[in-house]
Write a protein that holds these residues in place. Structure first.
Motif, PDB file in Angstrom:
ATOM      1  N   LEU A  22       0.824  -1.210   0.000  1.00  0.00           N
ATOM      2  CA  LEU A  22       0.000   0.000   0.000  1.00  0.00           C
ATOM      3  C   LEU A  22       0.861   1.263   0.000  1.00  0.00           C
ATOM      4  CD1 LEU A  22      -2.922  -0.899   2.432  1.00  0.00           C
ATOM      5  CD2 LEU A  22      -3.068  -0.434  -0.022  1.00  0.00           C
ATOM      6  N   LEU A  23       1.974   1.229   0.697  1.00  0.00           N
ATOM      7  CA  LEU A  23       2.899   2.357   0.690  1.00  0.00           C
ATOM      8  C   LEU A  23       3.456   2.587  -0.711  1.00  0.00           C
ATOM      9  CD1 LEU A  23       4.493   4.537   2.225  1.00  0.00           C
ATOM     10  CD2 LEU A  23       6.250   2.795   2.608  1.00  0.00           C
ATOM     11  N   VAL A  24       3.833   1.510  -1.392  1.00  0.00           N
ATOM     12  CA  VAL A  24       4.335   1.632  -2.766  1.00  0.00           C
ATOM     13  C   VAL A  24       3.252   2.221  -3.663  1.00  0.00           C
ATOM     14  CG1 VAL A  24       5.079   0.325  -4.800  1.00  0.00           C
ATOM     15  CG2 VAL A  24       6.038  -0.204  -2.551  1.00  0.00           C
ATOM     16  N   TRP A  25       2.020   1.723  -3.528  1.00  0.00           N
ATOM     17  CA  TRP A  25       0.926   2.229  -4.350  1.00  0.00           C
ATOM     18  C   TRP A  25       0.662   3.701  -4.054  1.00  0.00           C
ATOM     19  CZ3 TRP A  25      -4.920   1.650  -3.570  1.00  0.00           C
ATOM     20  CH2 TRP A  25      -5.595   1.993  -4.737  1.00  0.00           C
ATOM     21  N   PHE A  26       0.716   4.088  -2.789  1.00  0.00           N
ATOM     22  CA  PHE A  26       0.519   5.493  -2.426  1.00  0.00           C
ATOM     23  C   PHE A  26       1.608   6.373  -3.034  1.00  0.00           C
ATOM     24  CE2 PHE A  26       1.632   9.030   0.380  1.00  0.00           C
ATOM     25  CZ  PHE A  26       0.443   9.741   0.356  1.00  0.00           C
ATOM     26  N   LEU A  27       2.858   5.934  -2.924  1.00  0.00           N
ATOM     27  CA  LEU A  27       3.957   6.730  -3.461  1.00  0.00           C
ATOM     28  C   LEU A  27       3.847   6.892  -4.969  1.00  0.00           C
ATOM     29  CD1 LEU A  27       6.972   5.411  -1.357  1.00  0.00           C
ATOM     30  CD2 LEU A  27       5.824   7.628  -1.177  1.00  0.00           C
ATOM     31  N   VAL A  28       3.416   5.843  -5.641  1.00  0.00           N
ATOM     32  CA  VAL A  28       3.294   5.928  -7.099  1.00  0.00           C
ATOM     33  C   VAL A  28       2.088   6.769  -7.500  1.00  0.00           C
ATOM     34  CG1 VAL A  28       2.803   4.582  -9.176  1.00  0.00           C
ATOM     35  CG2 VAL A  28       4.532   3.802  -7.574  1.00  0.00           C
ATOM     36  N   SER A  29       0.939   6.515  -6.893  1.00  0.00           N
ATOM     37  CA  SER A  29      -0.262   7.223  -7.333  1.00  0.00           C
ATOM     38  C   SER A  29      -0.295   8.669  -6.839  1.00  0.00           C
ATOM     39  CB  SER A  29      -1.519   6.479  -6.880  1.00  0.00           C
ATOM     40  OG  SER A  29      -1.578   6.417  -5.470  1.00  0.00           O
ATOM     41  N   TYR A  30      -0.079   8.889  -5.567  1.00  0.00           N
ATOM     42  CA  TYR A  30      -0.140  10.250  -5.031  1.00  0.00           C
ATOM     43  C   TYR A  30       1.182  10.981  -5.236  1.00  0.00           C
ATOM     44  CZ  TYR A  30      -1.063  14.117  -1.866  1.00  0.00           C
ATOM     45  OH  TYR A  30      -1.234  15.371  -1.338  1.00  0.00           O
ATOM     46  N   GLY A  31       2.285  10.301  -4.941  1.00  0.00           N
ATOM     47  CA  GLY A  31       3.593  10.945  -5.046  1.00  0.00           C
ATOM     48  C   GLY A  31       3.958  11.297  -6.471  1.00  0.00           C
ATOM     49  N   ALA A  32       3.973  10.279  -7.343  1.00  0.00           N
ATOM     50  CA  ALA A  32       4.394  10.516  -8.725  1.00  0.00           C
ATOM     51  C   ALA A  32       3.335  11.260  -9.518  1.00  0.00           C
ATOM     52  CB  ALA A  32       4.721   9.184  -9.407  1.00  0.00           C
ATOM     53  N   GLY A  33       2.066  11.029  -9.217  1.00  0.00           N
ATOM     54  CA  GLY A  33       1.001  11.660  -9.993  1.00  0.00           C
ATOM     55  C   GLY A  33       0.664  13.066  -9.553  1.00  0.00           C
ATOM     56  N   ILE A  34       0.939  13.418  -8.296  1.00  0.00           N
ATOM     57  CA  ILE A  34       0.542  14.731  -7.785  1.00  0.00           C
ATOM     58  C   ILE A  34       1.731  15.503  -7.218  1.00  0.00           C
ATOM     59  CG2 ILE A  34      -0.903  15.913  -6.085  1.00  0.00           C
ATOM     60  CD1 ILE A  34      -2.880  13.563  -6.379  1.00  0.00           C
ATOM     61  N   MET A  35       2.404  14.932  -6.217  1.00  0.00           N
ATOM     62  CA  MET A  35       3.452  15.674  -5.507  1.00  0.00           C
ATOM     63  C   MET A  35       4.694  15.928  -6.363  1.00  0.00           C
ATOM     64  SD  MET A  35       3.181  14.013  -1.696  1.00  0.00           S
ATOM     65  CE  MET A  35       4.776  14.641  -1.267  1.00  0.00           C
ATOM     66  N   ASN A  41       7.665  15.782 -14.984  1.00  0.00           N
ATOM     67  CA  ASN A  41       7.253  16.288 -16.290  1.00  0.00           C
ATOM     68  C   ASN A  41       8.441  16.671 -17.164  1.00  0.00           C
ATOM     69  OD1 ASN A  41       4.526  15.894 -16.175  1.00  0.00           O
ATOM     70  ND2 ASN A  41       4.086  17.907 -15.330  1.00  0.00           N
ATOM     71  N   ASN A  42       9.631  16.742 -16.603  1.00  0.00           N
ATOM     72  CA  ASN A  42      10.832  17.016 -17.402  1.00  0.00           C
ATOM     73  C   ASN A  42      11.247  15.802 -18.214  1.00  0.00           C
ATOM     74  OD1 ASN A  42      11.034  19.646 -16.405  1.00  0.00           O
ATOM     75  ND2 ASN A  42      12.145  18.934 -14.598  1.00  0.00           N
ATOM     76  N   ILE A  43      10.703  14.641 -17.893  1.00  0.00           N
ATOM     77  CA  ILE A  43      11.022  13.389 -18.596  1.00  0.00           C
ATOM     78  C   ILE A  43       9.828  13.026 -19.470  1.00  0.00           C
ATOM     79  CG2 ILE A  43      11.624  10.957 -18.288  1.00  0.00           C
ATOM     80  CD1 ILE A  43      12.568  11.745 -15.436  1.00  0.00           C
ATOM     81  N   LYS A  44      10.102  12.583 -20.689  1.00  0.00           N
ATOM     82  CA  LYS A  44       9.024  12.195 -21.609  1.00  0.00           C
ATOM     83  C   LYS A  44       9.001  10.677 -21.755  1.00  0.00           C
ATOM     84  CE  LYS A  44       8.170  16.355 -23.749  1.00  0.00           C
ATOM     85  NZ  LYS A  44       6.982  16.937 -24.222  1.00  0.00           N
ATOM     86  N   LEU A  45       7.786  10.131 -21.839  1.00  0.00           N
ATOM     87  CA  LEU A  45       7.593   8.696 -22.048  1.00  0.00           C
ATOM     88  C   LEU A  45       6.536   8.533 -23.133  1.00  0.00           C
ATOM     89  CD1 LEU A  45       8.183   5.776 -21.058  1.00  0.00           C
ATOM     90  CD2 LEU A  45       6.232   6.030 -19.558  1.00  0.00           C
ATOM     91  N   GLY A  46       6.958   8.047 -24.277  1.00  0.00           N
ATOM     92  CA  GLY A  46       6.020   7.880 -25.388  1.00  0.00           C
ATOM     93  C   GLY A  46       5.420   9.186 -25.872  1.00  0.00           C
ATOM     94  N   GLY A  47       6.162  10.277 -25.756  1.00  0.00           N
ATOM     95  CA  GLY A  47       5.673  11.577 -26.199  1.00  0.00           C
ATOM     96  C   GLY A  47       4.888  12.335 -25.144  1.00  0.00           C
ATOM     97  N   PHE A  48       4.630  11.709 -24.012  1.00  0.00           N
ATOM     98  CA  PHE A  48       3.889  12.366 -22.935  1.00  0.00           C
ATOM     99  C   PHE A  48       4.810  12.651 -21.762  1.00  0.00           C
ATOM    100  CE2 PHE A  48       0.756   9.773 -25.174  1.00  0.00           C
ATOM    101  CZ  PHE A  48      -0.199  10.729 -25.474  1.00  0.00           C
ATOM    102  N   LYS A  49       4.489  13.676 -21.020  1.00  0.00           N
ATOM    103  CA  LYS A  49       5.267  13.992 -19.826  1.00  0.00           C
ATOM    104  C   LYS A  49       5.051  12.890 -18.796  1.00  0.00           C
ATOM    105  CE  LYS A  49       4.968  18.922 -20.589  1.00  0.00           C
ATOM    106  NZ  LYS A  49       4.471  20.198 -20.086  1.00  0.00           N
ATOM    107  N   GLY A  51       5.044  12.818 -15.502  1.00  0.00           N
ATOM    108  CA  GLY A  51       4.108  13.122 -14.429  1.00  0.00           C
ATOM    109  C   GLY A  51       2.665  12.922 -14.861  1.00  0.00           C
ATOM    110  N   PHE A  52       2.340  13.375 -16.068  1.00  0.00           N
ATOM    111  CA  PHE A  52       1.010  13.170 -16.632  1.00  0.00           C
ATOM    112  C   PHE A  52       0.737  11.682 -16.818  1.00  0.00           C
ATOM    113  CE2 PHE A  52      -1.524  12.397 -20.450  1.00  0.00           C
ATOM    114  CZ  PHE A  52      -2.713  13.010 -20.097  1.00  0.00           C
ATOM    115  N   TRP A  53       1.737  10.950 -17.338  1.00  0.00           N
ATOM    116  CA  TRP A  53       1.574   9.521 -17.578  1.00  0.00           C
ATOM    117  C   TRP A  53       1.279   8.773 -16.283  1.00  0.00           C
ATOM    118  CZ3 TRP A  53       3.938   4.915 -16.221  1.00  0.00           C
ATOM    119  CH2 TRP A  53       3.575   3.811 -16.972  1.00  0.00           C
ATOM    120  N   PHE A  54       2.030   9.075 -15.202  1.00  0.00           N
ATOM    121  CA  PHE A  54       1.779   8.411 -13.922  1.00  0.00           C
ATOM    122  C   PHE A  54       0.398   8.756 -13.388  1.00  0.00           C
ATOM    123  CE2 PHE A  54       6.287   7.315 -13.196  1.00  0.00           C
ATOM    124  CZ  PHE A  54       6.099   6.031 -12.735  1.00  0.00           C
ATOM    125  N   ALA A  55      -0.015   9.993 -13.536  1.00  0.00           N
ATOM    126  CA  ALA A  55      -1.321  10.399 -13.027  1.00  0.00           C
ATOM    127  C   ALA A  55      -2.452   9.708 -13.794  1.00  0.00           C
ATOM    128  CB  ALA A  55      -1.467  11.913 -13.118  1.00  0.00           C
TER     129      ALA A  55
END
Length: 85
Positions: A22-35, A41-49, A51-55
């Protein structure tokens, strides 16, 4: 070890696994997607930022991966404590 002690140890280890996942899921969903979205967003994945991709998608993929990790951990835990079939 008695059966009651065996069951307590089993559940203690099970709860530890759940909390870690649950901690890993929280860090990925809330941390990477919001915080940490702006930094990612400085890194691109498949043409998308990133941060946007994780969110939008990354947290769902990580959640599905965590389900498979939990199944694998529980299978090992069941064998360890003799609860496997």
């Amino acid at each position: 070890m008695t059966n009651k002690d065996n069951a307590k140890a089993y559940w203690k280890e099970n709860i530890r696994y759940v909390l870690i996942l649950l901690l890993v899921w929280f860090l990925v969903s809330y941390g990477a997607g919001i915080m940490f979205k702006d930094a990612l967003n400085n890194i691109k994945l498949g043409g998308f930022k990133l941060g946007f991709w994780f969110a939008q998608q990354g947290s769902m993929y990580v959640f599905v991966i965590l389900i498979f990790v939990y199944v694998r951990l529980m299978n090992k835990l069941d064998k360890k404590y003799g609860y496997d079939e």
